[in-house]
Design a protein around this motif. Sequence first.
Motif, PDB file in Angstrom:
ATOM      1  N   PRO A 168     -26.063   2.527  39.054  1.00  0.00           N
ATOM      2  CA  PRO A 168     -26.005   3.273  37.878  1.00  0.00           C
ATOM      3  C   PRO A 168     -24.483   3.928  38.051  1.00  0.00           C
ATOM      4  CG  PRO A 168     -28.095   3.565  38.951  1.00  0.00           C
ATOM      5  CD  PRO A 168     -27.462   2.613  39.717  1.00  0.00           C
ATOM      6  N   SER A 169     -24.039   4.243  39.258  1.00  0.00           N
ATOM      7  CA  SER A 169     -22.737   5.050  39.227  1.00  0.00           C
ATOM      8  C   SER A 169     -21.682   3.885  39.000  1.00  0.00           C
ATOM      9  CB  SER A 169     -22.471   5.197  40.812  1.00  0.00           C
ATOM     10  OG  SER A 169     -21.232   6.089  41.241  1.00  0.00           O
ATOM     11  N   GLU A 170     -21.815   2.628  39.295  1.00  0.00           N
ATOM     12  CA  GLU A 170     -20.793   1.728  38.780  1.00  0.00           C
ATOM     13  C   GLU A 170     -20.666   1.664  37.518  1.00  0.00           C
ATOM     14  OE1 GLU A 170     -20.650  -1.184  42.881  1.00  0.00           O
ATOM     15  OE2 GLU A 170     -22.018  -1.656  41.111  1.00  0.00           O
ATOM     16  N   ALA A 171     -21.849   1.717  36.920  1.00  0.00           N
ATOM     17  CA  ALA A 171     -21.806   1.751  35.216  1.00  0.00           C
ATOM     18  C   ALA A 171     -21.366   2.928  34.865  1.00  0.00           C
ATOM     19  CB  ALA A 171     -23.391   1.559  34.999  1.00  0.00           C
ATOM     20  N   LEU A 172     -21.694   4.206  35.370  1.00  0.00           N
ATOM     21  CA  LEU A 172     -20.825   5.266  34.844  1.00  0.00           C
ATOM     22  C   LEU A 172     -19.402   5.255  35.145  1.00  0.00           C
ATOM     23  CD1 LEU A 172     -23.380   7.858  36.155  1.00  0.00           C
ATOM     24  CD2 LEU A 172     -23.090   7.473  33.765  1.00  0.00           C
ATOM     25  N   LEU A 173     -18.914   4.648  36.278  1.00  0.00           N
ATOM     26  CA  LEU A 173     -17.630   4.745  36.224  1.00  0.00           C
ATOM     27  C   LEU A 173     -16.630   3.701  35.151  1.00  0.00           C
ATOM     28  CD1 LEU A 173     -17.236   4.159  40.366  1.00  0.00           C
ATOM     29  CD2 LEU A 173     -16.707   6.340  38.865  1.00  0.00           C
ATOM     30  N   LYS A 174     -17.436   2.667  34.965  1.00  0.00           N
ATOM     31  CA  LYS A 174     -16.559   1.763  33.887  1.00  0.00           C
ATOM     32  C   LYS A 174     -16.708   2.480  32.582  1.00  0.00           C
ATOM     33  CE  LYS A 174     -18.241  -2.728  36.050  1.00  0.00           C
ATOM     34  NZ  LYS A 174     -18.718  -3.782  35.966  1.00  0.00           N
ATOM     35  N   GLU A 175     -17.776   3.318  32.351  1.00  0.00           N
ATOM     36  CA  GLU A 175     -17.951   4.109  31.001  1.00  0.00           C
ATOM     37  C   GLU A 175     -16.899   4.923  31.033  1.00  0.00           C
ATOM     38  OE1 GLU A 175     -21.362   6.392  28.561  1.00  0.00           O
ATOM     39  OE2 GLU A 175     -21.817   5.387  30.410  1.00  0.00           O
ATOM     40  N   ALA A 223     -24.671  12.568  38.535  1.00  0.00           N
ATOM     41  CA  ALA A 223     -24.945  13.615  37.516  1.00  0.00           C
ATOM     42  C   ALA A 223     -23.748  14.470  37.138  1.00  0.00           C
ATOM     43  CB  ALA A 223     -25.893  14.891  38.171  1.00  0.00           C
ATOM     44  N   THR A 224     -22.890  14.436  37.653  1.00  0.00           N
ATOM     45  CA  THR A 224     -21.535  15.242  37.565  1.00  0.00           C
ATOM     46  C   THR A 224     -20.823  14.397  36.488  1.00  0.00           C
ATOM     47  OG1 THR A 224     -21.274  16.182  39.651  1.00  0.00           O
ATOM     48  CG2 THR A 224     -19.347  16.241  38.291  1.00  0.00           C
ATOM     49  N   ILE A 225     -20.905  13.083  36.479  1.00  0.00           N
ATOM     50  CA  ILE A 225     -20.009  12.335  35.652  1.00  0.00           C
ATOM     51  C   ILE A 225     -20.744  12.128  34.436  1.00  0.00           C
ATOM     52  CG2 ILE A 225     -19.289   9.723  35.177  1.00  0.00           C
ATOM     53  CD1 ILE A 225     -18.976   9.450  38.043  1.00  0.00           C
ATOM     54  N   GLU A 226     -22.314  12.172  34.418  1.00  0.00           N
ATOM     55  CA  GLU A 226     -22.887  12.483  33.124  1.00  0.00           C
ATOM     56  C   GLU A 226     -22.672  13.475  32.246  1.00  0.00           C
ATOM     57  OE1 GLU A 226     -26.801  11.925  34.362  1.00  0.00           O
ATOM     58  OE2 GLU A 226     -26.793   9.729  34.421  1.00  0.00           O
ATOM     59  N   ARG A 227     -22.453  14.604  33.360  1.00  0.00           N
ATOM     60  CA  ARG A 227     -22.075  15.976  32.386  1.00  0.00           C
ATOM     61  C   ARG A 227     -20.649  15.860  31.806  1.00  0.00           C
ATOM     62  NH1 ARG A 227     -17.899  19.017  34.937  1.00  0.00           N
ATOM     63  NH2 ARG A 227     -18.947  19.174  36.689  1.00  0.00           N
ATOM     64  N   ILE A 228     -19.615  15.247  32.528  1.00  0.00           N
ATOM     65  CA  ILE A 228     -18.403  15.104  32.308  1.00  0.00           C
ATOM     66  C   ILE A 228     -18.411  14.235  30.733  1.00  0.00           C
ATOM     67  CG2 ILE A 228     -16.153  13.935  32.795  1.00  0.00           C
ATOM     68  CD1 ILE A 228     -16.427  14.600  35.609  1.00  0.00           C
ATOM     69  N   LEU A 229     -19.077  13.091  30.762  1.00  0.00           N
ATOM     70  CA  LEU A 229     -19.359  12.304  29.643  1.00  0.00           C
ATOM     71  C   LEU A 229     -19.871  13.086  28.351  1.00  0.00           C
ATOM     72  CD1 LEU A 229     -20.649   8.941  31.128  1.00  0.00           C
ATOM     73  CD2 LEU A 229     -18.366   9.455  29.928  1.00  0.00           C
ATOM     74  N   GLY A 266     -16.772  14.134  26.376  1.00  0.00           N
ATOM     75  CA  GLY A 266     -17.007  13.007  25.318  1.00  0.00           C
ATOM     76  C   GLY A 266     -16.080  11.671  25.840  1.00  0.00           C
ATOM     77  N   ASP A 267     -16.072  10.740  24.913  1.00  0.00           N
ATOM     78  CA  ASP A 267     -15.516   9.592  25.141  1.00  0.00           C
ATOM     79  C   ASP A 267     -14.087   9.536  24.770  1.00  0.00           C
ATOM     80  OD1 ASP A 267     -14.971   6.852  25.456  1.00  0.00           O
ATOM     81  OD2 ASP A 267     -15.600   6.390  23.434  1.00  0.00           O
ATOM     82  N   MET A 268     -13.500   9.816  26.254  1.00  0.00           N
ATOM     83  CA  MET A 268     -11.883   9.984  26.556  1.00  0.00           C
ATOM     84  C   MET A 268     -11.393   9.205  27.532  1.00  0.00           C
ATOM     85  SD  MET A 268     -11.817  14.111  26.422  1.00  0.00           S
ATOM     86  CE  MET A 268     -10.129  13.910  26.680  1.00  0.00           C
ATOM     87  N   ALA A 269     -10.298   8.656  27.516  1.00  0.00           N
ATOM     88  CA  ALA A 269      -9.581   7.710  28.511  1.00  0.00           C
ATOM     89  C   ALA A 269      -9.611   8.686  29.933  1.00  0.00           C
ATOM     90  CB  ALA A 269      -8.311   7.250  28.274  1.00  0.00           C
ATOM     91  N   PHE A 270      -9.690   7.796  30.980  1.00  0.00           N
ATOM     92  CA  PHE A 270      -9.427   8.561  32.388  1.00  0.00           C
ATOM     93  C   PHE A 270      -8.561   9.512  32.572  1.00  0.00           C
ATOM     94  CE2 PHE A 270      -8.516   8.786  37.005  1.00  0.00           C
ATOM     95  CZ  PHE A 270      -9.631   9.256  37.444  1.00  0.00           C
ATOM     96  N   ASP A 271      -7.323   9.081  32.152  1.00  0.00           N
ATOM     97  CA  ASP A 271      -6.045   9.899  32.256  1.00  0.00           C
ATOM     98  C   ASP A 271      -6.109  11.211  31.411  1.00  0.00           C
ATOM     99  OD1 ASP A 271      -5.171   7.906  34.073  1.00  0.00           O
ATOM    100  OD2 ASP A 271      -3.997   6.911  32.580  1.00  0.00           O
ATOM    101  N   SER A 315     -12.271  16.884  36.603  1.00  0.00           N
ATOM    102  CA  SER A 315     -12.979  15.562  36.521  1.00  0.00           C
ATOM    103  C   SER A 315     -12.560  14.497  36.953  1.00  0.00           C
ATOM    104  CB  SER A 315     -13.323  15.368  34.918  1.00  0.00           C
ATOM    105  OG  SER A 315     -13.790  16.521  34.223  1.00  0.00           O
ATOM    106  N   GLN A 316     -11.362  14.157  36.992  1.00  0.00           N
ATOM    107  CA  GLN A 316     -10.645  12.847  37.718  1.00  0.00           C
ATOM    108  C   GLN A 316     -11.072  12.961  39.040  1.00  0.00           C
ATOM    109  OE1 GLN A 316      -6.576  12.673  36.435  1.00  0.00           O
ATOM    110  NE2 GLN A 316      -7.116  12.752  34.349  1.00  0.00           N
ATOM    111  N   GLU A 317     -10.966  14.311  39.650  1.00  0.00           N
ATOM    112  CA  GLU A 317     -11.084  14.252  40.861  1.00  0.00           C
ATOM    113  C   GLU A 317     -12.513  14.094  41.445  1.00  0.00           C
ATOM    114  OE1 GLU A 317     -10.749  17.669  44.543  1.00  0.00           O
ATOM    115  OE2 GLU A 317     -10.236  18.102  42.719  1.00  0.00           O
ATOM    116  N   GLU A 318     -13.457  14.686  40.606  1.00  0.00           N
ATOM    117  CA  GLU A 318     -14.871  14.184  41.066  1.00  0.00           C
ATOM    118  C   GLU A 318     -15.089  12.764  40.811  1.00  0.00           C
ATOM    119  OE1 GLU A 318     -17.185  15.990  42.007  1.00  0.00           O
ATOM    120  OE2 GLU A 318     -16.198  17.967  41.794  1.00  0.00           O
TER     121      GLU A 318
END
Length: 370
Positions: A112-119, A296-302, A306-311, A317-320
Amino acid sequence: MEKPNSVQEQVETKAEEAVIAQEESSITQEPEKTQEQSVETLPIEESIEVQEETIPPVQPIVAKKADTLIDEARSIIEKSDLTTRNCMEILEEDIEKYEDAKSLLLTKSIHPSEALLKEVGFDSSIEQELDEEEAINFEDIKQIEPIYVRELSSGKFGALILSLLAGLAVIVGWIYVASNALNVVVDPSKVPTTKVQDQILSWIGGGITGGEGNVMIGLVILLVSAIIAIWAVFAVKIFLRESQNYKTAQKVKEDAEFYCTKKEECQKEMKKVSDHINQVITAIDTSKIYINEQNATIERILHIEGDMAFDELHKKSQEEISNTNILINGIKQLLSTPMASENGSLSEDAKIILAKTQKRQETYREKLYS
């Protein structure tokens, strides 16, 4: 004449009185002497009894028999095998727990974490490959060539056969010597006649010395000499067999002790592996908690950003997200490192990676509470 008689009577009377007085005094003194003697002899008897009790009994020195050594060797091997089986069972249980913890971590946390990282569009520059089909193999440290302790042969049957042959040889020897001395031809394929038998027995029973000879005495000499030969050969054969058995038993005991030493080394190695696996399981459980929190933190970030590029995400959020990637790659590196070396023992790489993972988790914990 009356006067001397009266004097003599007076002397005799005085003598009798003295004897009676001496007897009476001896009678009155005997209980006292007896009492004194009993009082005086009592301490002596008690001291003798105490001395006898304090003297340690002398135990006869008895050498260990071959059967005793064999029993000891068998007992050593059985105890060692039992301990090794217990270690193997514990190790197999630990491996099973590890596989369950690993599977749960992959399905519930890492995937699930790898899927969130791709998202979130995170591209890991250091992605750790993980072979999920890899199995832990420590068969080499669990396999030691078994040793079998066989029962020692008493050698009585062989000794009996040999002793009977010796007795027969003595009888044949007597017959041969007697027949030559008497110039009697004895056909080995036939039983000698009664006359020839009597001649031979008579020669053995006295004729050998030039006497008349006696059949019964000859028969007794023949049988006694055969019995002596049977007993002597049997006793010597049994003695030699017991000596050989004792040497064999000593060798078996030494082999059993060496086998036990190898088993102890195997047990120590399995204990190291078991401890390592349990530490890895602890690291897996800790990583699962950390990764789930990061998920859970990444889900909160998303959800918030919202749907934004990583940069374009917030620096925090990038640090997390980067921390999540570090955690995932660290535990995947631990899981992908083989625990077993080429000889089946615990590998040094596995120890090093575990230490790194534990240090990484400690650093992460310190950041959480700093």
